[in-house]
Design an enzyme around this catalytic site. Sequence first.
Site, short mmCIF file in Angstrom:
data_model
loop_
_atom_site.label_atom_id
_atom_site.label_comp_id
_atom_site.label_asym_id
_atom_site.label_seq_id
_atom_site.Cartn_x
_atom_site.Cartn_y
_atom_site.Cartn_z
N GLU A 112 -3.47 16.63 5.11
CA GLU A 112 -2.99 15.86 4.33
C GLU A 112 -2.62 16.62 3.01
OE1 GLU A 112 -3.43 11.45 2.17
OE2 GLU A 112 -4.99 12.30 3.30
N GLU B 209 -1.33 5.75 11.25
CA GLU B 209 -2.81 6.02 10.57
C GLU B 209 -3.33 4.60 10.37
OE1 GLU B 209 -4.66 7.68 6.80
OE2 GLU B 209 -2.64 8.15 7.03
N TYR C 249 1.04 -1.11 -0.01
CA TYR C 249 0.24 0.22 0.12
C TYR C 249 0.97 1.43 -0.09
CZ TYR C 249 -2.57 4.02 1.50
OH TYR C 249 -2.80 5.42 1.25
N HIS D 32 -3.15 1.35 6.81
CA HIS D 32 -4.12 1.05 5.88
C HIS D 32 -5.13 -0.11 6.30
CE1 HIS D 32 -5.88 2.32 1.77
NE2 HIS D 32 -5.47 3.28 2.39
N ASP E 170 1.02 5.16 7.31
CA ASP E 170 -0.44 4.59 7.09
C ASP E 170 -0.14 3.10 7.11
OD1 ASP E 170 -2.90 4.18 6.54
OD2 ASP E 170 -2.99 5.26 4.71
N ARG F 5 -9.10 12.01 11.21
CA ARG F 5 -9.03 12.31 9.65
C ARG F 5 -9.88 11.94 8.83
NH1 ARG F 5 -5.23 12.03 6.94
NH2 ARG F 5 -5.51 10.57 5.39
#
Length: 419
Positions: free
Chosen positions: A352, A249, A176, A225, A223, A296
């Site tokens: 972001e 994240e 990712y 994900h 991240d 977020r």
Amino acid sequence: MTVITETQAPWPARDNLRITAVRTVVTAPEGVNLVVVRIDTSDPGLSGLGCATFHQRFAAVVTTVEQHLAPLLIGRHPADISDIGRMLHYSGYWRGGPIESSALSGVDMALWDIAGKRAGMPVYELLGGRLRGAVPVYIHASGATVEETLDQASSFREEGYRHIRLQTGQPGLGSYGAPGTTNAYPGAPYPDGWSVDHYLASTPALFAAARERLGDDVELLHDVHSRLTPKQAVVLARALEPYRLFFLEDVVAPEHYDRLPEVRAASPVPIAVGELTATVADAARLVTSGGVDLLRCHISAIGGLTPSRKLADLCELSGVQTAWHAPADVSPVGAAANLALDLTSPAFGIQEGHVYPDRVHEVFPGTPVVAAGYATASEEPGWGIEMDEKAAAAFPPVFHGHERWTARVRRPDGAVEAP
């Protein structure tokens, strides 16, 4: 189109201005479908744009806006933003989900654009005005290898960025945020799969190398994900503690958001979650449950500016910061809405950042500019963004690119993995 006159407000309008048309435009100048709602009014020079982007299911959003919501809007006064939003939300009986919420977002933002244009002010002035002069952003550095990722991060640092997200390639097809590498898993039923064990071992090594090369004067982000179990998320967070991440994240999938409070309590690094929420209520529960340090959301997927303002206020009162979602699948209109919140909310943490290529600026004159670690908002009325529909038509929507990728995101044993 059959106009439903029963949707008119029970109070008299202050003037004769009315909504006369509602439609969508889908364009993909970066290969990502951007869904924009346009609302026209009885004043020929007054219209508004809103972001309803749901890249993967854009056609369903278009149908929802044009077949289901537009008849309820024609004839309404565009100033009744809150009443219109509540009426549309309840009109389908079954509420929520990313398709309805994206459609509502497009309408909501378009009405705010009209409000700013009527007042002759940018939307952020309607929200109380600036708390900061520009908006700090984080940027994405990625590569197939750690060295490639850090080369790009170093370049961003030289350009002035102080917040950099790092993603590097993993074996197989499921990486990712970075290109996959060729060293797959020989002998596995699905040798091109993505391995959680490899990921948990290699990610701390990435950040160890990053601190050694980039130093301590840059904020680092990552991240996950949504690919870890709650326990794996804690293992990763603790392994990353020495490298002082700004945030980690999407550590778990939405199906496990009820476990976020325990993950956050055990994590030595801040936890940022929210882009996969599809209603403002779901997003609010992340805050009130104590599950996040930074919220977020993709505000185009939770109903637009109006509910997002409420979330920003909730974050301020709860000691949580905002970090609104804004990669390529947020239109410039959605990016402008993010900036309006960023400029006006004390809860702002980071934004972001996405540097739109020239062809996006051609389709959307007034697109926000990101440079040297900051984003700047237009000072023109409304969002300060127009849409060149002729230019937009040169970039028709794309089909099934994301779906074809997700079908191949699997683990070495062949099991489907979260994208």
